[in-house]
Design a protein around this motif. Structure first.
Motif, mmCIF file in Angstrom:
data_model
loop_
_atom_site.group_PDB
_atom_site.id
_atom_site.type_symbol
_atom_site.label_atom_id
_atom_site.label_comp_id
_atom_site.label_asym_id
_atom_site.label_seq_id
_atom_site.Cartn_x
_atom_site.Cartn_y
_atom_site.Cartn_z
ATOM 1 N N MET A 1 0.845 -1.187 0.000
ATOM 2 C CA MET A 1 0.000 0.000 0.000
ATOM 3 C C MET A 1 0.886 1.244 0.000
ATOM 4 O O MET A 1 1.809 1.369 0.803
ATOM 5 C CB MET A 1 -0.914 0.017 1.240
ATOM 6 N N ASP A 2 0.578 2.160 -0.923
ATOM 7 C CA ASP A 2 1.258 3.449 -0.942
ATOM 8 C C ASP A 2 0.651 4.306 0.163
ATOM 9 O O ASP A 2 -0.553 4.607 0.147
ATOM 10 C CB ASP A 2 1.075 4.106 -2.311
ATOM 11 N N SER A 3 1.467 4.709 1.138
ATOM 12 C CA SER A 3 0.932 5.433 2.295
ATOM 13 C C SER A 3 0.403 6.807 1.926
ATOM 14 O O SER A 3 -0.381 7.391 2.676
ATOM 15 C CB SER A 3 2.020 5.560 3.368
ATOM 16 N N GLY A 4 0.830 7.342 0.775
ATOM 17 C CA GLY A 4 0.343 8.657 0.375
ATOM 18 C C GLY A 4 -0.959 8.605 -0.391
ATOM 19 O O GLY A 4 -1.864 9.420 -0.170
ATOM 20 N N THR A 5 -1.085 7.613 -1.280
ATOM 21 C CA THR A 5 -2.269 7.544 -2.137
ATOM 22 C C THR A 5 -3.203 6.399 -1.769
ATOM 23 O O THR A 5 -4.305 6.329 -2.294
ATOM 24 C CB THR A 5 -1.833 7.347 -3.594
ATOM 25 N N LEU A 6 -2.757 5.499 -0.897
ATOM 26 C CA LEU A 6 -3.488 4.293 -0.511
ATOM 27 C C LEU A 6 -3.685 3.320 -1.672
ATOM 28 O O LEU A 6 -4.493 2.413 -1.606
ATOM 29 C CB LEU A 6 -4.849 4.639 0.099
ATOM 30 N N LEU A 8 -2.941 0.201 -4.002
ATOM 31 C CA LEU A 8 -2.458 -1.138 -3.691
ATOM 32 C C LEU A 8 -1.701 -1.719 -4.890
ATOM 33 O O LEU A 8 -2.059 -1.476 -6.039
ATOM 34 C CB LEU A 8 -3.627 -2.063 -3.346
ATOM 35 N N GLN A 66 10.320 -3.599 -5.629
ATOM 36 C CA GLN A 66 9.863 -3.495 -4.247
ATOM 37 C C GLN A 66 10.392 -4.629 -3.378
ATOM 38 O O GLN A 66 10.892 -4.401 -2.285
ATOM 39 C CB GLN A 66 8.330 -3.527 -4.217
#
Length: 498
Positions: A1-6, A8, A66
């Motif tokens: 999960m991208d913590s800025g945009t949420l 997935l 990643q």
């Protein structure tokens, strides 16, 4: 999960065999060194592989920015031929390793780079837990004598800062099990001659606490084994990845033969037969040579096939512009198919010429090259070897190779390189082992296959041939003492292998 945009995204990862929570490496045993040989059909009678690399499958298993074992694969378009680099990030290891692909198309170059990067895992003890710790005198009946692998004269160990310790028969060391093809039984090999990037206390490859360990020579309590300074410098030479055990061992033998042939010729100042690229029936070879010659270099090919009978070659690029740029570049190659071996060496020669050209962008490179030529003990890295070898002022060091070499036609070469056509990779391996035995050398293979390599259907080994001349980098680290096939070192200069 991208913590800025949420957002997935899904990423695969491989279990880490070094994980202290979920990993349980098996204990290294003599029985585990026995491999059940089975017939393996090759891609063709003249091939040396049992399967082709599949780029998509390799990417799916190993490449992911990643969470991949290989987070980065880069293709470079500014070279004469496709060139790709795959960088591997080993969990818990600060030093990154990389594999390189040099072919005639980017897809295959990428696959080769990923596979070579994966092979670099052989540097670390990640397949089994070392269980034997003893002095050579305690295990001599089951062990390879480290002196047969090439060591150093006694005074070298007393040099200030020399990072290796002198071998004695009672010096305690860690040992791993391998398979001796000559003796047809498991044998012990010093761990440091197999895994060339083992952690040391304090991170110092020459450090280590010499104490500890079970005097019986075994420890199987799950703790990290004690490690002292190694007896000698060891590199990746002889490490090979294959689609099966036989293929991996065969390619390890080929690499050992290539380096042994090159160094034997260099240290012995041995004149070598020259083969004209234009006279090779495989038309790719003169075309690749011509591409290098466009850069102002003359390409020459020499036959280094030695007493072990493995077709081996030294490719050489000489600057003919007279402009004072790097004058000499060398590479080597070996293979069951001579044309393929020469072709691979020429591809590496092309890339090495370009690399040395980059080193020469430093306006002080000639001063550095001359300094290294005058102070060979300061030649420590691969780049140092290349600069020292490329120095125009010391070009006469190649006189034994370049001045009136014996000529050889391709047909005359074929008589020296004869190799039986087989469909079974194991038959090729047995032939290579027989040829090494005829030259007085055993072939010892240690299976270093990690779970990461096995997940892609690969086997990895480290091949050692006691009595062969080992490749090392750093002039002080050259291992030429105690080798019967090299009784006299006539060439005192740092080798030019890249």
């Amino acid at each position: 999960m991208d913590s800025g945009t949420l957002a997935l995204s899904r990423h695969r990862f491989l279990p880490d065999p070094r994980c202290p929570e979920c990993s349980a490496l098996p204990v290294d045993t003599a029985e585990g060194a026995r491999i059940a040989r089975v017939a393996r059909t090759k891609l063709s009678p003249r091939a040396s592989r049992v399967r082709r690399l599949e780029p998509e499958a390799l990417d799916a298993a190993y490449v992911d920015a990643q969470s991949g074992l290989i987070p980065s694969v880069t293709s470079y378009t500014q070279h004469a031929f496709p060139f790709t680099e795959a960088v591997m990030a080993v969990p818990g290891v600060a030093v990154e390793a990389a594999g390189y692909g040099r072919t005639r198309d980017f897809a295959s170059a990428r696959a080769v780079a990923v596979a070579e990067s994966l092979e670099r895992l052989a540097a670390y003890a990640t397949s089994r837990r070392t269980s034997v710790r003893a002095g050579y005198a305690q295990v001599a009946g089951d062990a390879v004598d480290p002196r047969s692998l090439g060591l150093y004269p006694p005074d070298r160990y007393r040099a200030p800062g020399f990072p290796y310790r002198e071998f004695t028969e009672d010096a305690v060391a860690n040992w791993v099990w391998g398979w001796s093809f000559g003796q047809a039984r498991p044998v012990l090999v010093p761990e440091d001659f197999v895994y060339y990037r083992l952690p040391r206390p304090g991170g110092d490859p020459g450090g280590g606490d010499p104490g500890g360990g079970d005097p019986s020579g075994h420890h199987d309590d799950g703790e990290e084994p004690c490690r002292e300074p190694a007896f000698a410098c060891e590199i990746s030479s002889g490490c090979a990845l294959g689609g099966c055990y036989e293929e991996a061992v065969l390619h390890g033998v080929l690499e050992v033969a290539e380096r042994d042939a090159f160094l034997t010729a260099w240290y012995g100042r041995t004149p070598l037969p020259e083969i004209a690229p234009a006279g090779v029936p495989d038309r790719r070879i003169p075309l690749v040579a011509e591409r290098i010659e466009r850069q102002g270099y003359r390409v020459r090919v020499f036959d280094t096939t030695r007493d072990h009978g493995i077709p081996s070659f030294w490719t050489f690029a000489e600057d003919v512009t007279g402009s004072g740029r790097p004058r000499a570049v060398s590479t080597g190659g070996s293979g069951l198919a001579p044309a393929e071996a020469i072709l691979a060496a020429l591809h590496e020669l092309s890339q090495t010429v370009e690399y040395v050209t980059l080193l020469a962008l430093d306006p002080d490179w000639r001063d550095r090259a001359q300094h290294l030529a005058d102070h060979p003990d300061e030649v420590r890295s691969m780049a140092d070897h290349l600069l020292c070898a490329a120095n125009p002022a010391t070009f006469d060091r190649y006189s034994f190779l370049l001045d009136a070499p014996p000529e050889s036609t391709w047909q005359q070469g074929l008589d020296r390189w004869q190799w039986p056509g087989t469909t079974d990779i194991g038959a090729d391996l047995d032939e290579a082992v027989r040829r090494f035995a005829a030259a007085g050398m055993d072939v010892v293979a240690v299976d270093t296959t990690s779970t990461e390599q096995a997940s892609g259907g690969f086997t990895c080994v480290k091949v050692i041939a006691p009595g062969s001349v080992p490749m090392t980098f750093g002039h002080l680290a050259r291992r030429v003492t105690g080798l019967p096939r090299l009784p006299l070192v006539r060439n005192p200069h740092p080798h030019p292998f890249p």
